[in-house]
Design a protein around this motif. Structure first.
Motif, short mmCIF file in Angstrom:
data_model
loop_
_atom_site.label_atom_id
_atom_site.label_comp_id
_atom_site.label_asym_id
_atom_site.label_seq_id
_atom_site.Cartn_x
_atom_site.Cartn_y
_atom_site.Cartn_z
N SER A 1 -8.00 19.74 -2.58
CA SER A 1 -9.19 19.08 -2.96
C SER A 1 -9.05 18.27 -4.01
O SER A 1 -9.53 16.96 -4.10
CB SER A 1 -10.22 20.25 -3.04
OG SER A 1 -11.28 19.59 -3.40
N ILE A 2 -8.09 18.51 -5.05
CA ILE A 2 -8.01 17.66 -6.00
C ILE A 2 -7.28 16.49 -5.74
O ILE A 2 -7.59 15.28 -6.10
CB ILE A 2 -7.07 18.36 -7.29
CG1 ILE A 2 -7.98 19.62 -7.94
CG2 ILE A 2 -6.86 17.45 -8.26
CD1 ILE A 2 -7.26 20.38 -8.83
N ILE A 3 -6.19 16.56 -4.98
CA ILE A 3 -5.41 15.31 -4.26
C ILE A 3 -6.31 14.72 -3.59
O ILE A 3 -6.18 13.28 -3.52
CB ILE A 3 -4.29 15.82 -3.53
CG1 ILE A 3 -3.08 16.65 -4.63
CG2 ILE A 3 -3.35 14.61 -3.05
CD1 ILE A 3 -1.93 17.12 -4.11
N PHE B 1 -7.79 1.61 0.75
CA PHE B 1 -7.10 2.46 0.14
C PHE B 1 -7.37 2.39 -1.28
O PHE B 1 -7.85 1.44 -2.04
CB PHE B 1 -5.34 1.84 -0.05
CG PHE B 1 -4.59 2.63 -1.07
CD1 PHE B 1 -4.58 4.16 -0.70
CD2 PHE B 1 -3.82 2.10 -1.87
CE1 PHE B 1 -3.76 4.78 -1.63
CE2 PHE B 1 -2.95 2.73 -2.96
CZ PHE B 1 -2.83 4.11 -2.67
N ILE B 2 -8.05 3.59 -1.91
CA ILE B 2 -8.55 4.00 -3.01
C ILE B 2 -7.77 4.97 -3.78
O ILE B 2 -7.62 6.12 -3.12
CB ILE B 2 -9.98 4.39 -2.91
CG1 ILE B 2 -10.87 3.22 -1.99
CG2 ILE B 2 -10.83 4.70 -4.42
CD1 ILE B 2 -12.20 3.82 -1.62
N THR B 3 -7.57 4.60 -5.14
CA THR B 3 -6.89 6.23 -5.90
C THR B 3 -7.81 5.98 -6.93
O THR B 3 -8.55 5.07 -7.70
CB THR B 3 -5.44 5.40 -6.29
OG1 THR B 3 -5.57 4.29 -7.15
CG2 THR B 3 -4.61 5.29 -5.26
N HIS B 4 -7.90 7.28 -7.40
CA HIS B 4 -8.63 7.52 -8.85
C HIS B 4 -7.90 8.41 -9.75
O HIS B 4 -7.02 9.20 -9.35
CB HIS B 4 -9.98 8.31 -8.56
CG HIS B 4 -10.90 7.91 -7.52
ND1 HIS B 4 -11.79 7.20 -8.25
CD2 HIS B 4 -10.98 7.78 -6.08
CE1 HIS B 4 -12.74 6.53 -7.09
NE2 HIS B 4 -12.10 7.05 -5.91
N THR C 1 0.87 -1.26 0.01
CA THR C 1 -0.09 0.19 -0.04
C THR C 1 0.93 1.11 -0.06
O THR C 1 0.56 2.08 -0.75
CB THR C 1 -1.14 0.14 1.28
OG1 THR C 1 -1.58 -1.17 1.27
CG2 THR C 1 -1.70 1.16 1.12
N GLU C 2 1.98 1.11 0.77
CA GLU C 2 2.85 2.31 0.87
C GLU C 2 3.42 2.60 -0.70
O GLU C 2 3.49 3.81 -1.25
CB GLU C 2 4.04 2.10 1.78
CG GLU C 2 5.12 3.23 1.98
CD GLU C 2 6.23 2.90 2.83
OE1 GLU C 2 6.97 3.87 3.35
OE2 GLU C 2 6.42 1.57 2.94
N ASN C 3 3.84 1.50 -1.41
CA ASN C 3 4.28 1.64 -2.79
C ASN C 3 3.39 2.16 -3.65
O ASN C 3 3.70 2.92 -4.51
CB ASN C 3 4.99 0.52 -3.15
CG ASN C 3 5.82 0.58 -4.48
OD1 ASN C 3 6.65 1.22 -4.59
ND2 ASN C 3 5.38 -0.23 -5.42
N HIS D 1 1.58 6.78 -6.73
CA HIS D 1 0.59 7.64 -7.29
C HIS D 1 0.92 9.27 -7.13
O HIS D 1 0.66 9.90 -8.08
CB HIS D 1 -0.85 7.33 -6.25
CG HIS D 1 -1.99 8.54 -6.38
ND1 HIS D 1 -2.50 8.48 -7.50
CD2 HIS D 1 -2.12 9.72 -5.85
CE1 HIS D 1 -3.57 9.46 -7.51
NE2 HIS D 1 -3.25 10.17 -6.38
N PHE D 2 1.78 9.52 -6.24
CA PHE D 2 2.27 10.97 -5.96
C PHE D 2 3.43 11.04 -7.03
O PHE D 2 3.94 12.20 -7.46
CB PHE D 2 2.65 10.95 -4.75
CG PHE D 2 1.63 11.45 -3.96
CD1 PHE D 2 1.15 12.99 -3.82
CD2 PHE D 2 1.02 10.57 -3.00
CE1 PHE D 2 -0.01 13.23 -2.94
CE2 PHE D 2 -0.09 10.90 -2.16
CZ PHE D 2 -0.78 12.33 -2.26
#
Length: 353
Positions: free
Chosen positions: A303-305, A335-338, A111-113, A118-119
């Protein structure tokens, strides 16, 4: 040495794991009455020895993730735990805790990776935008650097011609009584008395002294050509510099200084043709720039991040089996990414083990 009970003067053969006390046969009877909840926490030394003699470490496996069918067999095994030493149970508990901790650590690292990746996309996006804005400026700086290098070389040749002219005038016997052009001599020899000793040798060529960056700094710090030449008279315009091989040319021209001077000017013109020499900044296809900077709205950026990534901390009722505190709770995460652009999204869920 035999461990003897101080109260009954009998050999201690029992141990209570709960209170970590050594006891004799009489002590254990009293202890059971006083602490009935410790009835399954004590063992006789003979039982411990029997258990250790039949101990097989291969039988100690992690059963926390087995299927329901396996759980049935485990229940039957657990029913015989009274005949198994507490040491065996401790080994099993420790191994299950180690396995659980290692698996959880691996999931947390994954999850950390994913957060890092993502960043990293955001970092790469900002770097690309930075390079996009800098590209034309870097190209123009490169063009100006080439122009400066070319014009400095051009200037070195002209100054060298003036040096040669002065030397030829000084050494020309037919013109001993003629006055040497004082302006030219001043341009070349000014401050040389203070800076050059009679036995001076040619200063070693150091890359930093000849770098375009150093030359540009010298150009900016000197308001006149004379001061610029004086400032660099040990490097770019060293009086020992001979770009034309004068000794050889004098032989070719039978020591005729006038013919030699005309020849080196001709050679100079061949090397620095007007069509290839840049002397006017207006001839360069350079752009002018006006930079406008507006402080970004970090609240909007946050807000976007926050919309693109989310990590929820969920308390779990499942306890971590450790040797220090059996009441510690595991923390689970969703953990959710968009994706920042487009309608598609990627969702990764990390739950407790």
């Amino acid at each position: 040495m035999t461990i003897t009970c101080l109260n009954h003067k009998k050999t201690s053969k029992f141990i209570c794991y709960q209170c970590n006390s050594l006891m004799c046969s009489r002590c254990i009877s009293i202890h059971n009455k006083e602490h009935p909840d410790h009835s399954d926490k004590w063992e006789h030394i003979d039982d411990i020895k029997d258990s250790l003699s039949t101990l097989k470490l291969d039988d100690i496996i992690d059963t926390t993730n087995t299927t329901t069918n396996n759980d049935i067999s485990n229940d039957s095994t657990n029913s015989n735990n009274n005949s198994i030493s507490q040491i065996n149970n401790k080994l099993k508990s420790l191994w299950e805790s180690l396995r659980s901790s290692a698996s959880r650590y691996q999931r947390l690292s994954t999850t950390e990776n994913e957060i890092k990746q993502h960043f990293e996309q955001l970092h790469q996006y900002l770097i690309r935008e930075e390079h996009k804005l800098q590209r034309d400026i870097i190209n123009d700086k490169h063009t100006i650097t080439n122009q400066i290098d070319n014009n400095i070389l051009n200037l070195k040749y002209i100054v060298n011609i003036i040096m040669i002219f002065n030397k030829l005038n000084i050494n020309d016997n037919d013109n001993n009584n003629n006055k040497v052009n004082t302006d030219n001599k001043s341009m070349i020899n000014s401050n040389n008395t203070d800076n050059i000793c009679d036995d001076q040798s040619i200063i070693s060529d150091k890359a930093s002294l000849y770098s375009t960056t150093t030359i540009m700094e010298s150009i900016r710090s000197n308001s006149s050509l004379q001061s610029f030449i004086n400032h660099n008279n040990q490097t770019l315009f060293n009086e020992y510099l001979d770009l034309f091989n004068i000794e050889e040319l004098l032989k070719q021209h039978s020591n005729d200084s006038t013919s030699l001077l005309l020849d080196i000017i001709h050679k100079y013109n061949n090397q620095f043709n007007k069509s290839t020499t840049i002397t006017d900044n207006n001839n360069l296809t350079l752009s002018s720039y006006k930079l406008s900077i507006k402080q970004p709205d970090f609240n909007q950026l946050n807000s976007i991040i926050e919309q693109s990534i989310k990590l929820d901390n969920i308390e779990s009722t499942e306890s971590i089996n450790t040797t220090t505190n059996n009441n510690d709770n595991k923390q689970s995460y969703i953990f959710i990414t968009h994706q920042l652009k487009g309608s598609t999204h990627q969702t990764t869920i990390r739950l407790k083990s």
